[in-house]
Motif scaffolding. Structure first.
Motif, PDB file in Angstrom:
ATOM      1  N   LEU A 105       0.830  -1.207   0.000  1.00  0.00           N
ATOM      2  CA  LEU A 105       0.000   0.000   0.000  1.00  0.00           C
ATOM      3  C   LEU A 105       0.863   1.255   0.000  1.00  0.00           C
ATOM      4  CD1 LEU A 105      -2.627  -0.988   2.737  1.00  0.00           C
ATOM      5  CD2 LEU A 105      -3.002  -0.968   0.263  1.00  0.00           C
ATOM      6  N   THR A 164       0.182   6.647   2.925  1.00  0.00           N
ATOM      7  CA  THR A 164      -0.997   7.291   3.511  1.00  0.00           C
ATOM      8  C   THR A 164      -2.090   6.272   3.802  1.00  0.00           C
ATOM      9  OG1 THR A 164      -0.501   9.330   2.300  1.00  0.00           O
ATOM     10  CG2 THR A 164      -2.726   9.100   3.204  1.00  0.00           C
ATOM     11  N   THR A 165      -2.390   5.418   2.813  1.00  0.00           N
ATOM     12  CA  THR A 165      -3.427   4.395   2.982  1.00  0.00           C
ATOM     13  C   THR A 165      -3.028   3.401   4.060  1.00  0.00           C
ATOM     14  OG1 THR A 165      -3.972   4.586   0.626  1.00  0.00           O
ATOM     15  CG2 THR A 165      -4.818   2.656   1.793  1.00  0.00           C
ATOM     16  N   GLU A 166      -1.761   3.036   4.057  1.00  0.00           N
ATOM     17  CA  GLU A 166      -1.245   2.086   5.049  1.00  0.00           C
ATOM     18  C   GLU A 166      -1.468   2.606   6.466  1.00  0.00           C
ATOM     19  OE1 GLU A 166       3.090   1.632   6.810  1.00  0.00           O
ATOM     20  OE2 GLU A 166       3.013   1.104   4.681  1.00  0.00           O
ATOM     21  N   MET A 189      -5.226   2.716   7.456  1.00  0.00           N
ATOM     22  CA  MET A 189      -5.804   1.407   7.742  1.00  0.00           C
ATOM     23  C   MET A 189      -5.276   0.848   9.063  1.00  0.00           C
ATOM     24  SD  MET A 189      -6.137  -0.444   4.030  1.00  0.00           S
ATOM     25  CE  MET A 189      -7.255  -1.661   4.696  1.00  0.00           C
TER      26      MET A 189
END
Length: 344
Positions: free
Chosen positions: A216, A219-221, A224
């Motif tokens: 990922l 930012t997404t990592e 989440m």
């Protein structure tokens, strides 16, 4: 007549047992030169040697060279050998019939041990008891009689009370078990339980999720993982511990950094280093020639300001490259949770 000067034993060799030295030797010989030797071994010797090769991992070049002095010219350019289940299987396929290879690989992929009873003693008592619950009490008594007493006790404690009592009574009345009965039970365990156990062994789902999170963007990592912190904090912590990040590249050995540099896209490497701490930059520059390091610095300066997202993407791709090289056995990735090196 010339006399060969004895080669001093490298200190690294001391940690290898005789069996491990034989395994490294056979791995280095390969199927062409090692074939005649394999053909002279018994099935038990092949299994024992195959198990050792599969668990060998990285072997330093100095050790390989010492074990294969007569082939030193061939191996001196190697940084390491990598023993794995896959390389073991390829090696055996070149020298043995398919059915023997299948039997050996199913055996060595199971819990470690020289005999079936050794292997069974390495199986979790919960797993083993779950299987034995469906067997006749007399069969269970025979099996527990052959196990180590401490492991037999733990398995017995996992069985239903009524069945456990029945098994104990049968073990008390048990005379010397006939050899053909033992062989029959052993064969059943091998064909039904151990083989299925090897196939049923699955990776920890947290390991799979750690690989997904590695892929990922940053930012997404983080988003989440933050969400997971609220709903399943223990899982979030385990995933973080298992993830191999760009920062973990700082733990790699210089030789591994050099391999990554050689295999990387230089534009992408420059972008990844652009957004990294000075210590990380120095680590990668040390894996280059002086001229290449200067050119890399010039490229980074010429980029001017760059988006953080682009740097993070380049860093993620560099991690993927490192893991790919680790999977192929070309570099050793260091587990950030341990002082020991491990092959991914």
């Amino acid at each position: 007549m010339s006399v060969m000067t004895p080669v001093a034993e490298p200190p690294e060799l001391k940690k290898y047992s005789g069996l491990q030295r034989a395994a490294a030797l056979m791995l280095a010989l390969g199927h062409e030169h090692g074939g005649p030797i394999w053909e002279q071994l018994t099935i038990d010797e092949i299994k024992e040697l195959s198990q050792a090769i599969a668990q060998l991992g990285r072997v330093p070049a100095v050790v390989v060279e010492h074990l294969l002095v007569q082939f030193s010219g061939e191996v001196s350019s190697m940084t390491s050998l990598h023993g794995s289940f896959e390389s073991t299987e390829r090696l055996l396929e070149a020298v043995l019939p398919p059915e023997r290879v299948k039997e050996i690989m199913e055996d060595i992929r199971g819990p470690s041990g020289r005999t079936m009873w050794d292997k069974l003693s390495n199986v979790s008592e919960t797993v083993l008891a779950g299987y034995l619950k469906n067997e006749y009490p007399q069969t269970v008594a025979v099996i527990l009689h052959k196990l180590r007493s401490d492991h037999a006790a733990r398995v017995l404690a996992e069985l239903p009370n009524e069945m456990a009592t029945d098994v104990v009574m049968r073990m008390l009345r048990m005379e010397t078990v006939q050899k053909d009965v033992i062989l029959q039970v052993e064969q059943t365990l091998k064909s039904e339980f151990m083989t299925n156990l090897s196939r049923a062994q699955r990776r920890d789902p947290h390991e799979t999720m750690a690989e997904v999170f590695n892929a990922l963007d940053r930012t997404t990592e983080e988003a989440m993982l933050t969400a997971l912190d609220e709903k399943a904090p223990e899982s979030a912590e385990r995933i973080r511990a298992l993830m191999f990040t760009f920062e973990d590249l700082g733990n790699l050995l210089p030789a591994a950094i050099q391999v990554i540099v050689r295999n990387s896209n230089k534009r992408e490497l420059a972008l990844a280093l652009k957004g990294s701490p000075e210590e990380m930059k120095q680590l990668f520059f040390s894996g280059m020639t002086e001229r290449a390091a200067k050119l890399m610095r010039d490229d980074m300066s010429a980029m001017g300001p760059v988006r953080a997202r682009d740097c993070e993407e380049a860093q993620t791709n560099l991690v993927r490259l490192a893991k790919s090289l680790g999977d192929r056995g070309e570099i050793v990735l260091v587990d950030p949770k341990s002082d020991d090196a491990m092959i991914y």
